[in-house]
Write a protein that holds these residues in place. Sequence first.
Motif, PDB file in Angstrom:
ATOM      1  N   LEU A   1       0.806  -1.225   0.000  1.00  0.00           N
ATOM      2  CA  LEU A   1       0.000   0.000   0.000  1.00  0.00           C
ATOM      3  C   LEU A   1       0.837   1.271   0.000  1.00  0.00           C
ATOM      4  O   LEU A   1       0.314   2.353  -0.233  1.00  0.00           O
ATOM      5  CB  LEU A   1      -0.945   0.002   1.215  1.00  0.00           C
ATOM      6  N   GLY A   2       2.104   1.138   0.292  1.00  0.00           N
ATOM      7  CA  GLY A   2       2.967   2.317   0.192  1.00  0.00           C
ATOM      8  C   GLY A   2       3.005   3.188   1.433  1.00  0.00           C
ATOM      9  O   GLY A   2       3.445   4.342   1.365  1.00  0.00           O
ATOM     10  N   ALA A   3       2.550   2.652   2.574  1.00  0.00           N
ATOM     11  CA  ALA A   3       2.661   3.438   3.818  1.00  0.00           C
ATOM     12  C   ALA A   3       4.131   3.686   4.144  1.00  0.00           C
ATOM     13  O   ALA A   3       5.006   2.907   3.768  1.00  0.00           O
ATOM     14  CB  ALA A   3       1.989   2.687   4.967  1.00  0.00           C
ATOM     15  N   ASP A   4       4.394   4.789   4.818  1.00  0.00           N
ATOM     16  CA  ASP A   4       5.775   5.146   5.141  1.00  0.00           C
ATOM     17  C   ASP A   4       6.278   4.450   6.397  1.00  0.00           C
ATOM     18  O   ASP A   4       7.459   4.188   6.552  1.00  0.00           O
ATOM     19  CB  ASP A   4       5.882   6.663   5.315  1.00  0.00           C
ATOM     20  N   SER A   5       5.370   4.181   7.320  1.00  0.00           N
ATOM     21  CA  SER A   5       5.796   3.488   8.537  1.00  0.00           C
ATOM     22  C   SER A   5       4.625   2.713   9.132  1.00  0.00           C
ATOM     23  O   SER A   5       3.462   2.897   8.751  1.00  0.00           O
ATOM     24  CB  SER A   5       6.370   4.480   9.556  1.00  0.00           C
ATOM     25  N   PHE A   6       4.969   1.854  10.064  1.00  0.00           N
ATOM     26  CA  PHE A   6       4.000   0.921  10.646  1.00  0.00           C
ATOM     27  C   PHE A   6       4.212   0.893  12.155  1.00  0.00           C
ATOM     28  O   PHE A   6       5.342   0.772  12.624  1.00  0.00           O
ATOM     29  CB  PHE A   6       4.244  -0.472  10.041  1.00  0.00           C
ATOM     30  N   LEU A   7       3.132   1.017  12.867  1.00  0.00           N
ATOM     31  CA  LEU A   7       3.229   1.148  14.318  1.00  0.00           C
ATOM     32  C   LEU A   7       2.298   0.127  14.974  1.00  0.00           C
ATOM     33  O   LEU A   7       1.089   0.110  14.704  1.00  0.00           O
ATOM     34  CB  LEU A   7       2.793   2.572  14.688  1.00  0.00           C
ATOM     35  N   ILE A   8       2.872  -0.734  15.799  1.00  0.00           N
ATOM     36  CA  ILE A   8       2.054  -1.685  16.559  1.00  0.00           C
ATOM     37  C   ILE A   8       1.531  -0.952  17.793  1.00  0.00           C
ATOM     38  O   ILE A   8       2.323  -0.447  18.596  1.00  0.00           O
ATOM     39  CB  ILE A   8       2.894  -2.898  16.997  1.00  0.00           C
ATOM     40  N   SER A   9       0.209  -0.929  17.944  1.00  0.00           N
ATOM     41  CA  SER A   9      -0.352  -0.094  19.007  1.00  0.00           C
ATOM     42  C   SER A   9      -0.014  -0.604  20.404  1.00  0.00           C
ATOM     43  O   SER A   9      -0.141   0.127  21.382  1.00  0.00           O
ATOM     44  CB  SER A   9      -1.868   0.045  18.826  1.00  0.00           C
ATOM     45  N   GLN A  10       0.432  -1.865  20.519  1.00  0.00           N
ATOM     46  CA  GLN A  10       0.832  -2.367  21.837  1.00  0.00           C
ATOM     47  C   GLN A  10       2.305  -2.111  22.127  1.00  0.00           C
ATOM     48  O   GLN A  10       2.774  -2.410  23.225  1.00  0.00           O
ATOM     49  CB  GLN A  10       0.550  -3.877  21.972  1.00  0.00           C
ATOM     50  N   ASP A  11       3.034  -1.611  21.163  1.00  0.00           N
ATOM     51  CA  ASP A  11       4.467  -1.355  21.359  1.00  0.00           C
ATOM     52  C   ASP A  11       4.630  -0.005  22.074  1.00  0.00           C
ATOM     53  O   ASP A  11       4.692   1.052  21.458  1.00  0.00           O
ATOM     54  CB  ASP A  11       5.165  -1.348  19.991  1.00  0.00           C
ATOM     55  N   GLN A  12       4.668  -0.090  23.393  1.00  0.00           N
ATOM     56  CA  GLN A  12       4.650   1.140  24.206  1.00  0.00           C
ATOM     57  C   GLN A  12       5.808   2.076  23.863  1.00  0.00           C
ATOM     58  O   GLN A  12       5.642   3.293  23.804  1.00  0.00           O
ATOM     59  CB  GLN A  12       4.698   0.801  25.700  1.00  0.00           C
ATOM     60  N   ALA A  13       6.987   1.498  23.619  1.00  0.00           N
ATOM     61  CA  ALA A  13       8.154   2.352  23.359  1.00  0.00           C
ATOM     62  C   ALA A  13       7.967   3.128  22.070  1.00  0.00           C
ATOM     63  O   ALA A  13       8.187   4.349  22.017  1.00  0.00           O
ATOM     64  CB  ALA A  13       9.416   1.497  23.290  1.00  0.00           C
ATOM     65  N   LYS A  14       7.515   2.439  21.026  1.00  0.00           N
ATOM     66  CA  LYS A  14       7.340   3.125  19.737  1.00  0.00           C
ATOM     67  C   LYS A  14       6.152   4.086  19.778  1.00  0.00           C
ATOM     68  O   LYS A  14       6.170   5.153  19.154  1.00  0.00           O
ATOM     69  CB  LYS A  14       7.172   2.098  18.609  1.00  0.00           C
ATOM     70  N   MET A  15       5.106   3.685  20.493  1.00  0.00           N
ATOM     71  CA  MET A  15       3.958   4.598  20.641  1.00  0.00           C
ATOM     72  C   MET A  15       4.424   5.879  21.336  1.00  0.00           C
ATOM     73  O   MET A  15       4.088   6.988  20.925  1.00  0.00           O
ATOM     74  CB  MET A  15       2.830   3.940  21.451  1.00  0.00           C
ATOM     75  N   GLN A  16       5.204   5.709  22.378  1.00  0.00           N
ATOM     76  CA  GLN A  16       5.703   6.859  23.137  1.00  0.00           C
ATOM     77  C   GLN A  16       6.553   7.755  22.239  1.00  0.00           C
ATOM     78  O   GLN A  16       6.447   8.987  22.272  1.00  0.00           O
ATOM     79  CB  GLN A  16       6.532   6.352  24.328  1.00  0.00           C
ATOM     80  N   ALA A  17       7.373   7.130  21.402  1.00  0.00           N
ATOM     81  CA  ALA A  17       8.259   7.899  20.517  1.00  0.00           C
ATOM     82  C   ALA A  17       7.474   8.644  19.437  1.00  0.00           C
ATOM     83  O   ALA A  17       7.970   9.599  18.842  1.00  0.00           O
ATOM     84  CB  ALA A  17       9.284   6.966  19.874  1.00  0.00           C
ATOM     85  N   THR A  18       6.239   8.185  19.185  1.00  0.00           N
ATOM     86  CA  THR A  18       5.433   8.801  18.114  1.00  0.00           C
ATOM     87  C   THR A  18       4.456   9.834  18.680  1.00  0.00           C
ATOM     88  O   THR A  18       3.749  10.508  17.929  1.00  0.00           O
ATOM     89  CB  THR A  18       4.677   7.684  17.340  1.00  0.00           C
ATOM     90  N   MET A  19       4.411   9.956  20.007  1.00  0.00           N
ATOM     91  CA  MET A  19       3.474  10.894  20.654  1.00  0.00           C
ATOM     92  C   MET A  19       3.627  12.305  20.081  1.00  0.00           C
ATOM     93  O   MET A  19       4.740  12.800  19.900  1.00  0.00           O
ATOM     94  CB  MET A  19       3.747  10.964  22.157  1.00  0.00           C
TER      95      MET A  19
END
Lengths: 276, 276
Positions: free
Chosen positions: A190-208
């Motif tokens: 689909l050509g998305a630029d990035s993918f974020l697992i909503s349970q991945d607290q560290a990555k979610m925090q970094a994307t806040m």
Amino acid sequence: MSLRSSPDEKRMGHVQLSASTWKYRHEIVGIVTKVGSKVEKFKVGDKVGVGYIIDSCRSCQNCTENLESYCPQHIPTCGAKYRDGITYGGYSDSIVVDEHFIVHIPDGLPLEVVAVGAVEARVCLVQRMQHSEVVLPLTLKWLDKPGLHIGVVGLGGLGHMAVKFAKAFGANVTVISTSPNKEKEAIEHLGADSFLISQDQAKMQATMGTLDGIIDTVSADHPLLPLIGLLKSHGKLVMVGAPMKPMELHVFPLLLGRKMIVGSFIGGMKGTSRYD
Amino acid sequence: MSLRSSPDEKRMGHVQLSASTWKYRHEIVGIVTKVGSKVEKFKVGDKVGVGYIIDSCRSCQNCTENLESYCPQHIPTCGAKYRDGITYGGYSDSIVVDEHFIVHIPDGLPLEVVAVGAVEARVCLVQRMQHSEVVLPLTLKWLDKPGLHIGVVGLGGLGHMAVKFAKAFGANVTVISTSPNKEKEAIEHLGADSFLISQDQAKMQATMGTLDGIIDTVSADHPLLPLIGLLKSHGKLVMVGAPMKPMELHVFPLLLGRKMIVGSFIGGMKGTSRYD
């Protein structure tokens, strides 16, 4: 038995379709079998489609602004009380609809493809309906500026379209999902630029605080608070999925960031027919 | 003991206020007792006020757009961790604040009036803070067109101001309250056009789908669903109260009406100081 769905066949502006390959309860395609004497857009034999609504009041502000789907009196194609009974949509053998609520299907497209379509390649009618559902929030001066960072929650039918259209509008797109196995599809297909697992607290925090807007296509129960946290101040969370259970809304994070939660339904007929 | 609140006194752009009659923890007034060598707007002896925030990063997009209150690094006047300790706001004997976050109080206004003020006649500083909090949603292209039908939920301090400003903008104003004994005040004193008891099912039903926007000033737990029902399609529910408990959000009514819930915090310094 002929299960007939929908209104007064005597109305001269109406078109009768016979079921061909329709598969979706409220987004159906078929062949015109009869037309009223005042019908202008269609003739017997045309391939046509009917979306989520088959009528509206035609006189309120929404109707006059081509937003019939927001008319408080709109009549869903399926499961609604109408003037001559219940609408059965795709469960009926034939359906009679005012031509205003019908769109053309190009001759070159087999109805089987239009109606069935692979989920990720839904085309034409279903795509149009989804298109209008997904694109309207993007085009309504909310999220349509190139260079925005847009999140798309959920990678079902609407999510697929949201990613594609957001990319086409020039957005940087992050797919937010509970399923790690959708990453490849999101990025490569689909050509998305990035993918974020909503349970991945560290990555979610970094994307806040990094997203200008989020299109949330999920109809299952899910928490809104993390999504609101992902938005920049003045960010917009556009709900196009419809969870049945009430969701938890934490108000203070909305206040502190002047953030917005807005619902978006299908488009009106002008938007839906724009490629006719 | 001198309970000193706030930052580095050595910063030359800062002003020291001594407590005079301040009564509100985070919206305080006082007299300037010292100024740094680079202070331009204030001199010793000036009557001044400090609002909800005393600092922000001064460089992010919000700060450069005069929306310092939405800066993720803004420092509340009271109860916040700051570079030299905790901010004590109106509980301190003196406070040192960058002049950017200070507003003038006109000479003619006694500080007692400014700081204490009757709830329904809060003036100047507190009013300015509330003004920016209530007026910003009205002026941000959301609800500022004359002739709109605006609901105001709750008739505390913010609710009073919301009614007055909405009337001044030319709106038809309906106060929505749980307290029948506020009707007289709403209509006769504040000039609201109508009064709606939220438990009056018949009148609530009759008002469904009639409001262009609602300013919800209530911080106690209360149901949002009836308020969303009162909105026309594309209507806006602006939250300026801050309930601590999560509220129940029914998504489908938002979708069907393309309705919006948006939070609004206090204004930035430019908006707050506009009558300086």
